[in-house]
Design an enzyme around this catalytic site. Structure first.
Site, PDB file in Angstrom:
ATOM      1  N   ASN A  54       0.841  -1.196   0.000  1.00 32.70           N
ATOM      2  CA  ASN A  54       0.000   0.000   0.000  1.00 32.70           C
ATOM      3  C   ASN A  54       0.873   1.242   0.000  1.00 32.70           C
ATOM      4  O   ASN A  54       1.976   1.250   0.544  1.00 32.70           O
ATOM      5  CB  ASN A  54      -0.954  -0.006   1.202  1.00 32.70           C
ATOM      6  N   PHE A  78      -1.685   8.151   4.436  1.00 26.12           N
ATOM      7  CA  PHE A  78      -2.504   8.729   5.511  1.00 26.12           C
ATOM      8  C   PHE A  78      -3.768   9.411   4.960  1.00 26.12           C
ATOM      9  O   PHE A  78      -4.114  10.539   5.351  1.00 26.12           O
ATOM     10  CB  PHE A  78      -1.705   9.746   6.337  1.00 26.12           C
ATOM     11  N   SER A 128       5.303   5.001   8.869  1.00 22.10           N
ATOM     12  CA  SER A 128       4.755   4.785   7.537  1.00 22.10           C
ATOM     13  C   SER A 128       5.777   5.232   6.499  1.00 22.10           C
ATOM     14  O   SER A 128       6.348   6.324   6.611  1.00 22.10           O
ATOM     15  CB  SER A 128       3.456   5.570   7.348  1.00 22.10           C
ATOM     16  N   ASN A 178       4.996   6.037   3.502  1.00 25.10           N
ATOM     17  CA  ASN A 178       4.261   6.690   2.425  1.00 25.10           C
ATOM     18  C   ASN A 178       4.058   8.183   2.616  1.00 25.10           C
ATOM     19  O   ASN A 178       3.393   8.823   1.812  1.00 25.10           O
ATOM     20  CB  ASN A 178       2.900   6.002   2.250  1.00 25.10           C
ATOM     21  N   THR A 179       4.606   8.753   3.697  1.00 20.24           N
ATOM     22  CA  THR A 179       4.653  10.196   3.907  1.00 20.24           C
ATOM     23  C   THR A 179       6.121  10.599   3.908  1.00 20.24           C
ATOM     24  O   THR A 179       6.857  10.241   4.833  1.00 20.24           O
ATOM     25  CB  THR A 179       3.996  10.608   5.231  1.00 20.24           C
ATOM     26  N   LYS A 228       4.888   3.459  17.304  1.00 18.50           N
ATOM     27  CA  LYS A 228       4.949   2.436  16.263  1.00 18.50           C
ATOM     28  C   LYS A 228       6.140   2.699  15.357  1.00 18.50           C
ATOM     29  O   LYS A 228       6.274   3.795  14.803  1.00 18.50           O
ATOM     30  CB  LYS A 228       3.663   2.420  15.434  1.00 18.50           C
ATOM     31  N   ASN A 239       5.719  -1.657  11.586  1.00 26.33           N
ATOM     32  CA  ASN A 239       4.942  -1.224  10.439  1.00 26.33           C
ATOM     33  C   ASN A 239       5.382  -2.006   9.200  1.00 26.33           C
ATOM     34  O   ASN A 239       6.111  -2.989   9.308  1.00 26.33           O
ATOM     35  CB  ASN A 239       5.134   0.288  10.233  1.00 26.33           C
TER      36      ASN A 239
END
Length: 352
Positions: A107, A111, A177, A179-180, A213, A242
């Site tokens: 993915n 967010f 994450s 993805n940021t 996390k 994660n």
């Protein structure tokens, strides 16, 4: 209806569309009766009583629409989010990919969520405290993409604590994450000290436990710094881990898609990081094991490696909605086999 019968129909849909369809179906489900604690599986972590150790990881219920119903599927707790202070659309679609041959998911959502204010209003309408029989609900908070890019990410986390702490049984500070852009830089020691100082100051005299996390893609020095920072700032628990940005040998055609990889290929890496943190922190810092857990044996391995609780998400795509119930039943069978009477007796026995 057996999940094996409907899975081909879901897999015929775009992965994100199927995700939204499952959320819609759960919203129609009546709110279940409270989940009775299991004497073998219940435990107290960070002052919270968990009826069993199997939780739903963040990322599934991004906006807090169905977390309060997940105990009906056997989950001992559910973590919603990630929620950012302001609503944001996330990354362009497509951004969710099934790697069927690898029993994995990639993915790059970024967010996507409707913002903390809208979620707070929604959660307040259904929230019941644990003491009154309500389910254990954690809220995962993050920083908006624009704030992170401008160096204001830490302020966003402080805002998240202020806004969401009154509604959460625990808060998870998500700095892992992939993805940021720039978010994982907050795992560095100096930045992490600044972040945790701000988070704890925002909590003030409140008692909502703070969990952190982290990513599985850490060097030994990173693990040492994070462990030390958690202990220094009295973080209540550490979630390991994660998704990964690494790419082990994968067979699926979509293996080269950008984003975080979860599911079966993450199992060994996440377990290794969990053991690393257990060796460094011992019993001083509760750990929560996440990543590639799809059956009772894998959940039991995390407990024996030092996790007090476990979480799952990607495995639901392949195993169906009642996986938590099957894992809990399997845990009890494994514990009975080993003569273990309570979950606490199993925690960390494989790590010296």
């Amino acid at each position: 209806m057996s999940y094996r019968l409907i899975r081909p129909l879901l897999f015929a849909l775009d992965a994100e569309r199927a995700h939204h369809l499952s959320i819609a179906a759960l919203r129609l489900m009546p709110t279940p009766a409270p989940l009775a604690p299991d004497p073998m599986l219940e435990s107290v972590v960070a002052g919270i009583r968990f009826p069993n150790p199997v939780g739903l990881a963040a990322g599934y219920d991004k906006d807090g629409r169905i977390a309060h119903k997940m105990h009906g599927l056997g989950f001992g707790f559910a973590e919603l989010g990630t929620l950012t202070p302001l609503a944001q659309p996330g990354n362009p679609q497509p951004r969710l990919f099934r790697l069927v041959e690898d029993r994995a998911v990639i993915n790059r959502f970024g967010f996507n969520n409707g913002g903390q204010g809208a979620a707070a209003d929604r959660i307040a309408r259904y929230r019941r405290p644990v003491e009154s029989g309500g389910p254990v609900i954690g809220i995962n908070i993050g920083a908006n993409k624009d704030a992170t890019a401008a160096g204001r990410g830490i302020a966003d986390y402080a805002t998240g604590v202020t806004c969401m702490a009154p509604l959460a049984d625990y808060l998870t500070v998500n700095i892992s994450s992939p993805n940021t852009p720039g978010l994982r830089a907050l795992q560095g020691r100096a930045a992490l000290d600044d972040l945790l100082s701000a988070v704890m100051a925002a909590r003030g005299a409140g008692t909502t436990p703070i969990f952190l996390k982290v990513a599985p893609d850490l060097e030994p020095a990173d693990v040492e710094d994070i462990a030390a920072a958690c202990l220094d700032h009295r973080v209540d628990a550490l979630i390991v881990s994660n998704t990964t940005i690494t790419r082990p040998a994968l067979r699926s055609a979509q293996a080269s898609e950008a984003g975080g990889l979860s599911g079966a290929p993450l199992t060994d890496l996440s377990l290794a990081r969990l053991k690393d943190f257990r060796r460094l922190t011992g019993t001083r810092l509760p750990l929560i094991g996440v990543g590639g857990i799809a059956d009772a044996e894998q959940a039991y391995a995390r407990l024996r490696a030092g996790a007090s609780l476990v979480q799952l998400y990607s495995a639901l795509v392949y195993e169906g909605p009642y996986l938590a119930k099957r894992i809990n039943a399997g845990l009890k069978a494994l514990m009975a086999r080993d003569g273990v009477k309570t979950i606490g007796e199993a925690i960390g026995v494989d790590v010296q």
